[in-house]
Design a protein around this motif. Structure first.
Motif, PDB file in Angstrom:
ATOM      1  N   ALA A 104       0.745  -1.029   0.056  1.00 36.32           N
ATOM      2  CA  ALA A 104       0.061   0.202  -0.148  1.00 36.32           C
ATOM      3  C   ALA A 104       0.894   1.301  -0.094  1.00 36.32           C
ATOM      4  O   ALA A 104       0.502   2.053  -0.601  1.00 36.32           O
ATOM      5  CB  ALA A 104      -0.892   0.051   1.235  1.00 36.32           C
ATOM      6  N   VAL A 105       1.859   1.443   0.609  1.00 39.96           N
ATOM      7  CA  VAL A 105       2.802   2.277   1.211  1.00 39.96           C
ATOM      8  C   VAL A 105       3.573   2.717  -0.398  1.00 39.96           C
ATOM      9  O   VAL A 105       3.773   3.883  -0.792  1.00 39.96           O
ATOM     10  CB  VAL A 105       3.496   2.349   2.156  1.00 39.96           C
ATOM     11  CG1 VAL A 105       4.758   1.536   1.994  1.00 39.96           C
ATOM     12  CG2 VAL A 105       3.619   3.521   2.921  1.00 39.96           C
ATOM     13  N   ASN A 106       3.882   1.630  -1.103  1.00 42.52           N
ATOM     14  CA  ASN A 106       4.640   1.792  -2.236  1.00 42.52           C
ATOM     15  C   ASN A 106       3.558   2.249  -3.437  1.00 42.52           C
ATOM     16  O   ASN A 106       4.283   3.001  -4.408  1.00 42.52           O
ATOM     17  CB  ASN A 106       5.324   0.134  -2.514  1.00 42.52           C
ATOM     18  CG  ASN A 106       6.535   0.274  -2.154  1.00 42.52           C
ATOM     19  OD1 ASN A 106       7.423   0.989  -2.547  1.00 42.52           O
ATOM     20  ND2 ASN A 106       6.851  -0.523  -1.147  1.00 42.52           N
ATOM     21  N   THR A 107       2.450   1.680  -3.334  1.00 43.61           N
ATOM     22  CA  THR A 107       1.498   2.310  -4.283  1.00 43.61           C
ATOM     23  C   THR A 107       1.184   3.732  -4.274  1.00 43.61           C
ATOM     24  O   THR A 107       1.200   4.556  -5.033  1.00 43.61           O
ATOM     25  CB  THR A 107       0.176   1.368  -4.257  1.00 43.61           C
ATOM     26  OG1 THR A 107       0.515   0.114  -4.442  1.00 43.61           O
ATOM     27  CG2 THR A 107      -0.986   1.887  -5.278  1.00 43.61           C
ATOM     28  N   ALA A 108       1.032   4.058  -2.900  1.00 45.16           N
ATOM     29  CA  ALA A 108       0.766   5.634  -2.628  1.00 45.16           C
ATOM     30  C   ALA A 108       2.211   6.340  -3.189  1.00 45.16           C
ATOM     31  O   ALA A 108       1.971   7.643  -3.897  1.00 45.16           O
ATOM     32  CB  ALA A 108       0.375   5.580  -1.165  1.00 45.16           C
ATOM     33  N   MET A 109       3.282   5.723  -2.666  1.00 41.94           N
ATOM     34  CA  MET A 109       4.328   6.515  -2.813  1.00 41.94           C
ATOM     35  C   MET A 109       4.561   6.730  -4.257  1.00 41.94           C
ATOM     36  O   MET A 109       4.832   8.094  -4.674  1.00 41.94           O
ATOM     37  CB  MET A 109       5.555   5.839  -2.743  1.00 41.94           C
ATOM     38  CG  MET A 109       6.901   6.685  -2.819  1.00 41.94           C
ATOM     39  SD  MET A 109       8.393   5.306  -2.285  1.00 41.94           S
ATOM     40  CE  MET A 109       8.452   4.438  -3.915  1.00 41.94           C
ATOM     41  N   THR A 150      -5.760  15.788  -3.985  1.00 44.21           N
ATOM     42  CA  THR A 150      -6.172  14.326  -4.486  1.00 44.21           C
ATOM     43  C   THR A 150      -6.263  13.219  -3.470  1.00 44.21           C
ATOM     44  O   THR A 150      -5.515  13.311  -2.440  1.00 44.21           O
ATOM     45  CB  THR A 150      -4.837  13.881  -5.340  1.00 44.21           C
ATOM     46  OG1 THR A 150      -4.572  14.925  -6.352  1.00 44.21           O
ATOM     47  CG2 THR A 150      -5.016  12.629  -5.925  1.00 44.21           C
ATOM     48  N   ILE A 151      -7.293  12.648  -3.544  1.00 50.69           N
ATOM     49  CA  ILE A 151      -7.521  11.498  -2.573  1.00 50.69           C
ATOM     50  C   ILE A 151      -7.343  10.396  -3.349  1.00 50.69           C
ATOM     51  O   ILE A 151      -7.771   9.798  -4.159  1.00 50.69           O
ATOM     52  CB  ILE A 151      -9.170  11.423  -1.982  1.00 50.69           C
ATOM     53  CG1 ILE A 151      -9.043  12.872  -1.156  1.00 50.69           C
ATOM     54  CG2 ILE A 151      -9.072  10.379  -1.215  1.00 50.69           C
ATOM     55  CD1 ILE A 151     -10.583  13.069  -0.749  1.00 50.69           C
ATOM     56  N   ILE A 152      -6.183   9.704  -2.755  1.00 46.96           N
ATOM     57  CA  ILE A 152      -5.736   8.317  -3.478  1.00 46.96           C
ATOM     58  C   ILE A 152      -6.807   7.099  -3.366  1.00 46.96           C
ATOM     59  O   ILE A 152      -7.010   6.725  -4.276  1.00 46.96           O
ATOM     60  CB  ILE A 152      -4.122   8.007  -3.249  1.00 46.96           C
ATOM     61  CG1 ILE A 152      -3.353   9.163  -3.225  1.00 46.96           C
ATOM     62  CG2 ILE A 152      -3.913   6.764  -3.946  1.00 46.96           C
ATOM     63  CD1 ILE A 152      -1.857   8.694  -2.691  1.00 46.96           C
ATOM     64  N   GLY A 153      -7.239   7.056  -2.191  1.00 45.85           N
ATOM     65  CA  GLY A 153      -8.186   6.118  -2.061  1.00 45.85           C
ATOM     66  C   GLY A 153      -7.976   4.648  -2.314  1.00 45.85           C
ATOM     67  O   GLY A 153      -6.855   4.215  -1.849  1.00 45.85           O
ATOM     68  N   HIS A 154      -8.816   3.782  -2.552  1.00 43.92           N
ATOM     69  CA  HIS A 154      -8.793   2.320  -2.624  1.00 43.92           C
ATOM     70  C   HIS A 154      -7.681   1.623  -3.270  1.00 43.92           C
ATOM     71  O   HIS A 154      -7.505   0.610  -3.287  1.00 43.92           O
ATOM     72  CB  HIS A 154     -10.205   1.780  -2.735  1.00 43.92           C
ATOM     73  CG  HIS A 154     -11.253   2.021  -1.746  1.00 43.92           C
ATOM     74  ND1 HIS A 154     -11.864   3.123  -1.425  1.00 43.92           N
ATOM     75  CD2 HIS A 154     -11.355   1.050  -0.701  1.00 43.92           C
ATOM     76  CE1 HIS A 154     -12.493   2.890  -0.261  1.00 43.92           C
ATOM     77  NE2 HIS A 154     -12.440   1.831   0.148  1.00 43.92           N
ATOM     78  N   VAL A 155      -7.103   2.641  -4.119  1.00 42.22           N
ATOM     79  CA  VAL A 155      -5.971   2.036  -5.067  1.00 42.22           C
ATOM     80  C   VAL A 155      -4.997   1.457  -4.234  1.00 42.22           C
ATOM     81  O   VAL A 155      -4.245   0.617  -4.561  1.00 42.22           O
ATOM     82  CB  VAL A 155      -5.542   3.136  -6.312  1.00 42.22           C
ATOM     83  CG1 VAL A 155      -4.668   4.313  -5.533  1.00 42.22           C
ATOM     84  CG2 VAL A 155      -4.806   2.521  -7.227  1.00 42.22           C
ATOM     85  N   GLN A 156      -4.936   2.100  -2.976  1.00 41.94           N
ATOM     86  CA  GLN A 156      -3.866   1.488  -2.096  1.00 41.94           C
ATOM     87  C   GLN A 156      -4.194  -0.004  -1.578  1.00 41.94           C
ATOM     88  O   GLN A 156      -3.514  -0.326  -0.918  1.00 41.94           O
ATOM     89  CB  GLN A 156      -4.063   2.468  -0.856  1.00 41.94           C
ATOM     90  CG  GLN A 156      -3.495   3.884  -1.372  1.00 41.94           C
ATOM     91  CD  GLN A 156      -3.816   5.076  -0.152  1.00 41.94           C
ATOM     92  OE1 GLN A 156      -3.035   5.470   0.477  1.00 41.94           O
ATOM     93  NE2 GLN A 156      -4.867   5.441  -0.260  1.00 41.94           N
TER      94      GLN A 156
END
Ligand code: ADP
Ligand code: F6P
Length: 324
Positions: free
Chosen positions: A146-151, A250-256
């Motif tokens: 998740a943290v890599n996706t958000a990064m 921007t709200i990154i949301g469920h992609v994380q």
């Protein structure tokens, strides 16, 4: 110590997390190798109460280690908070010859698991949540992905933010925990990090920071905002008005929550899944597998739930110091 188990049930509960499938695969294959049977319970405690239970073999977990989500599906089940339904859950386990259960989820799921254990089903929990907010463990299945996706998403936003010389507020998940925000704040070199644990609501301090950074020639201003603080769109309007700097939220949301798990999540999830089966084989119950100071260990569920966790003070202060 409770008796040894012959048939393991496995369920995923609460919010899904990348790596849950790797865990399921490890539980199934470790158990089969030890001569135990495995039954998959679909849709968490809800599927248990509705008897959505299927036999699992080595093939039923083929081709899933690399997939996000959970092949067993997940759910939130209000009925299971009720003692009557918890007893019924244990009865259903017995009816299906399930004498050991592996529950993958967060704190809420562990509370449910401890009730199954209290009702005579040997139960082992595994920490599956992108939030990293389980006190007894330094690692939770899904956080790394998740943290890599958000990064990666924030890196992209940073590009456009710099091109337009804007301020960007990026909201990451974590309703009650700021670990994703803190880690992204550091990894993405954010100018401000707002977490529910530390943010005091002083928006003027953020505004002053933006204006100061603008003066020294910064081309963007990245604010990582945790979901627990929230209100990113409104904050963007207020900040733009006060600073004169164009600001986007921007709200990154469920992609994380989705996507193929990282190597770390696949490997740690596999180890934790295997450990859960080892504990059941040893006749243990009411335990949580955790990763603490470099070791895979286990804790009593009640002891683990009584533990507290907070953002590491050194890391938090360092993050603030690095954004200059
Ligand atoms: P997480 O496991 O990610 O913390 P939740 O808090 O939504 O997610 O809990 C998942 C499920 O665990 C709930 O829907 C419910 O079925 C069960 N659960 C939560 N709290 C309890 C409780 N106090 N007693 C029994 N079951 C619970
Ligand atoms: O616990 C994981 C998490 O993604 C939190 O960060 C978030 O607040 C919550 O789940 C959202 O859950 P859902 O959208 O599934 O209700």
């Amino acid at each position: 110590m409770a008796g040894k188990v012959n048939t393991i049930g496995i369920l995923t509960s609460g919010g899904d997390a990348p790596g849950m499938n790797a865990t399921i695969r490890a539980v199934v294959r470790t158990a089969l190798a030890k001569g135990m049977k495995v039954k998959g319970v679909k849709r968490g405690y809800s599927g248990l109460l509705d008897e959505e239970i299927e036999d699992m073999d080595a093939k039923s977990v083929s081709d899933i280690i690399q997939r996000g989500g959970t092949v067993l599906y997940t759910a939130r089940c209000h009925r299971f908070r009720d003692e009557k339904w918890q007893e019924r859950g244990a009865e259903i386990c017995r009816k299906h010859d399930i004498d050991g259960m592996v529950v993958i989820g967060g704190d809420g799921s562990f509370r449910g698991a401890s009730r199954l254990a209290a009702n005579g089903i040997n139960t082992i929990c595994l920490p599956g949540t992108i939030d990293l907010d389980i006190a007894c463990t330094d690692y939770t299945i899904g956080f790394d992905t998740a943290v890599n996706t958000a990064m990666q998403a924030i890196d992209k936003i940073r590009d456009t933010s710099t091109s337009h010389e804007r301020c960007s507020i990026i909201e990451v998940m974590g309703r009650q925990a700021g670990y994703i925000a803190l880690w992204c704040g550091i990894a993405n070199g954010a100018e401000d990090i707002l977490t529910c644990e530390r943010y005091d609501g002083n928006e003027q301090a953020i505004i002053n920071n933006i204006l100061e950074k603008k003066k020294i020639g910064k081309k963007h201003h990245i604010i990582i905002n945790a979901e627990g603080v929230g209100g990113s769109y409104e904050m963007a309007k207020r900040i733009e008005e006060a600073t004169g700097v164009e600001t986007r939220a921007t709200i990154i949301g469920h992609v994380q929550r989705g996507g193929s798990p990282t190597c770390k999540d696949r490997v740690y999830a596999s180890i934790m899944g295997s450990k859960a089966v080892d504990l059941l084989e040893q006749g243990k119950s009411n335990r949580i597998v955790a990763y603490k100071r470099g070791d895979f260990v286990d804790f009593d569920i009640q002891e683990a739930l009584a533990m507290h966790k907070d953002l590491d003070e050194y890391t938090y202060n360092m993050a603030k110091g690095l954004s200059r």
